[in-house]
Design a protein around this motif. Sequence first.
Motif, PDB file in Angstrom:
ATOM      1  N   VAL A  78       0.876  -1.161   0.000  1.00 57.06           N
ATOM      2  CA  VAL A  78       0.000   0.000   0.000  1.00 57.06           C
ATOM      3  C   VAL A  78       0.919   1.217   0.000  1.00 57.06           C
ATOM      4  O   VAL A  78       1.878   1.253   0.776  1.00 57.06           O
ATOM      5  CB  VAL A  78      -0.919   0.008   1.236  1.00 57.06           C
ATOM      6  N   PRO A  79       0.705   2.220  -0.859  1.00 60.89           N
ATOM      7  CA  PRO A  79       1.606   3.372  -0.899  1.00 60.89           C
ATOM      8  C   PRO A  79       1.833   3.972   0.492  1.00 60.89           C
ATOM      9  O   PRO A  79       0.896   4.194   1.248  1.00 60.89           O
ATOM     10  CB  PRO A  79       0.865   4.351  -1.814  1.00 60.89           C
ATOM     11  N   GLY A  80       3.111   4.190   0.803  1.00 55.98           N
ATOM     12  CA  GLY A  80       3.453   4.750   2.104  1.00 55.98           C
ATOM     13  C   GLY A  80       3.577   3.711   3.207  1.00 55.98           C
ATOM     14  O   GLY A  80       4.008   4.024   4.317  1.00 55.98           O
ATOM     15  N   ASN A  81       3.192   2.491   2.944  1.00 54.68           N
ATOM     16  CA  ASN A  81       3.284   1.385   3.908  1.00 54.68           C
ATOM     17  C   ASN A  81       2.662   1.690   5.271  1.00 54.68           C
ATOM     18  O   ASN A  81       3.290   1.470   6.314  1.00 54.68           O
ATOM     19  CB  ASN A  81       4.742   0.958   4.093  1.00 54.68           C
ATOM     20  N   PRO A  82       1.393   2.157   5.305  1.00 58.44           N
ATOM     21  CA  PRO A  82       0.728   2.291   6.605  1.00 58.44           C
ATOM     22  C   PRO A  82       0.509   0.931   7.258  1.00 58.44           C
ATOM     23  O   PRO A  82       0.357   0.821   8.467  1.00 58.44           O
ATOM     24  CB  PRO A  82      -0.599   2.959   6.251  1.00 58.44           C
ATOM     25  N   VAL A  83       0.490  -0.120   6.447  1.00 59.25           N
ATOM     26  CA  VAL A  83       0.431  -1.505   6.932  1.00 59.25           C
ATOM     27  C   VAL A  83       1.135  -2.374   5.891  1.00 59.25           C
ATOM     28  O   VAL A  83       1.046  -2.121   4.691  1.00 59.25           O
ATOM     29  CB  VAL A  83      -1.026  -1.965   7.153  1.00 59.25           C
ATOM     30  N   HIS A  84       1.881  -3.353   6.370  1.00 57.63           N
ATOM     31  CA  HIS A  84       2.521  -4.309   5.477  1.00 57.63           C
ATOM     32  C   HIS A  84       1.662  -5.571   5.414  1.00 57.63           C
ATOM     33  O   HIS A  84       1.018  -5.931   6.403  1.00 57.63           O
ATOM     34  CB  HIS A  84       3.916  -4.663   5.990  1.00 57.63           C
ATOM     35  N   PHE A  85       1.671  -6.236   4.279  1.00 59.74           N
ATOM     36  CA  PHE A  85       0.813  -7.411   4.116  1.00 59.74           C
ATOM     37  C   PHE A  85       1.472  -8.432   3.210  1.00 59.74           C
ATOM     38  O   PHE A  85       2.414  -8.132   2.466  1.00 59.74           O
ATOM     39  CB  PHE A  85      -0.550  -7.019   3.536  1.00 59.74           C
ATOM     40  N   ALA A 138      10.038  -8.884   9.600  1.00 60.27           N
ATOM     41  CA  ALA A 138      11.301  -8.180   9.815  1.00 60.27           C
ATOM     42  C   ALA A 138      11.381  -7.666  11.246  1.00 60.27           C
ATOM     43  O   ALA A 138      10.401  -7.156  11.796  1.00 60.27           O
ATOM     44  CB  ALA A 138      11.428  -7.015   8.833  1.00 60.27           C
ATOM     45  N   VAL A 139      12.550  -7.814  11.845  1.00 54.54           N
ATOM     46  CA  VAL A 139      12.780  -7.319  13.201  1.00 54.54           C
ATOM     47  C   VAL A 139      13.301  -5.893  13.092  1.00 54.54           C
ATOM     48  O   VAL A 139      14.313  -5.651  12.414  1.00 54.54           O
ATOM     49  CB  VAL A 139      13.810  -8.200  13.934  1.00 54.54           C
ATOM     50  N   PRO A 140      12.610  -4.924  13.725  1.00 49.56           N
ATOM     51  CA  PRO A 140      13.086  -3.535  13.628  1.00 49.56           C
ATOM     52  C   PRO A 140      14.516  -3.398  14.135  1.00 49.56           C
ATOM     53  O   PRO A 140      14.894  -4.002  15.148  1.00 49.56           O
ATOM     54  CB  PRO A 140      12.105  -2.768  14.529  1.00 49.56           C
ATOM     55  N   LEU A 145      -3.408 -14.953   4.879  1.00 53.14           N
ATOM     56  CA  LEU A 145      -3.078 -13.534   4.810  1.00 53.14           C
ATOM     57  C   LEU A 145      -2.343 -13.134   6.077  1.00 53.14           C
ATOM     58  O   LEU A 145      -2.689 -13.583   7.175  1.00 53.14           O
ATOM     59  CB  LEU A 145      -4.339 -12.683   4.694  1.00 53.14           C
ATOM     60  N   ALA A 146      -1.336 -12.270   5.939  1.00 57.28           N
ATOM     61  CA  ALA A 146      -0.606 -11.756   7.099  1.00 57.28           C
ATOM     62  C   ALA A 146      -0.514 -10.237   6.999  1.00 57.28           C
ATOM     63  O   ALA A 146      -0.343  -9.685   5.904  1.00 57.28           O
ATOM     64  CB  ALA A 146       0.784 -12.360   7.176  1.00 57.28           C
ATOM     65  N   PHE A 147      -0.620  -9.572   8.148  1.00 57.36           N
ATOM     66  CA  PHE A 147      -0.543  -8.116   8.230  1.00 57.36           C
ATOM     67  C   PHE A 147       0.363  -7.756   9.400  1.00 57.36           C
ATOM     68  O   PHE A 147       0.324  -8.408  10.445  1.00 57.36           O
ATOM     69  CB  PHE A 147      -1.930  -7.512   8.439  1.00 57.36           C
ATOM     70  N   ASP A 148       1.162  -6.691   9.239  1.00 53.16           N
ATOM     71  CA  ASP A 148       2.066  -6.305  10.321  1.00 53.16           C
ATOM     72  C   ASP A 148       2.507  -4.860  10.131  1.00 53.16           C
ATOM     73  O   ASP A 148       2.300  -4.275   9.056  1.00 53.16           O
ATOM     74  CB  ASP A 148       3.297  -7.225  10.351  1.00 53.16           C
ATOM     75  N   ASP A 149       3.130  -4.318  11.182  1.00 47.11           N
ATOM     76  CA  ASP A 149       3.698  -2.970  11.093  1.00 47.11           C
ATOM     77  C   ASP A 149       5.046  -2.977  10.389  1.00 47.11           C
ATOM     78  O   ASP A 149       5.552  -1.919  10.022  1.00 47.11           O
ATOM     79  CB  ASP A 149       3.873  -2.379  12.496  1.00 47.11           C
ATOM     80  N   ALA A 150       5.645  -4.167  10.246  1.00 47.16           N
ATOM     81  CA  ALA A 150       6.955  -4.317   9.610  1.00 47.16           C
ATOM     82  C   ALA A 150       6.816  -5.188   8.378  1.00 47.16           C
ATOM     83  O   ALA A 150       5.810  -5.888   8.212  1.00 47.16           O
ATOM     84  CB  ALA A 150       7.939  -4.945  10.603  1.00 47.16           C
TER      85      ALA A 150
END
Length: 212
Positions: free
Chosen positions: A80-87, A202-204, A98-103
Amino acid sequence: MHVLRVSEHAADARDGAVLSEEERARCAAFVREEDRDRYRVAHTALRRELAGLLGTDPTAVPFTREACPLCGGPHGRPAVPGNPVHFSLSHSGDLVVLAFDDAPVGVDVEAYPTAAVVAETASVLHPRERAELGGLPASHRPAAFARCWTRKEAYLKGTGTGLGEAPSVTYVGSLAVPAEVPGWTIGDVPVPDGYAAAVAVAVPRPADPGTP
């Protein structure tokens, strides 16, 4: 994390109402109805889940492609443009995951392969993974191979390289516990018998102490 059975959602998704024109065209290109059902269920669910997270209508969810980390071309991870959520999305047989995450995140699901497929394909794995499979009874190898392959695919989807990186490069393991991969957390996803699934997140990186 969302695990769906195509057979339970196919009728609801069959009108393709929330899909884009491009998605409907891709779906129509499949020859078999079961493949069209799988595509519609997966992409309808993805749009609906993202719409809930973004606070928008499913038909209005925007998609783009990130730059490929290997060559810089516009064929990296879907985003999603800007990566407000990764999927990440994967499907196989009657399952969609399906997987969703902040990273950055990658997910993969696969039906267990036949013993013949394992024998033909195991040579592309990391040497330690090949050794692990070779040490198992033949009857256990399809499940172990599927565990290994889904972990590897999930990781490569997460990084955005896909199979631009050879499957022999990164060791993810084929045994009960995934191997540790620097910068990533890899875990197996509970799915029905006959399938394996995995997710990689991904680990921040820790903040630079010198950064104000």
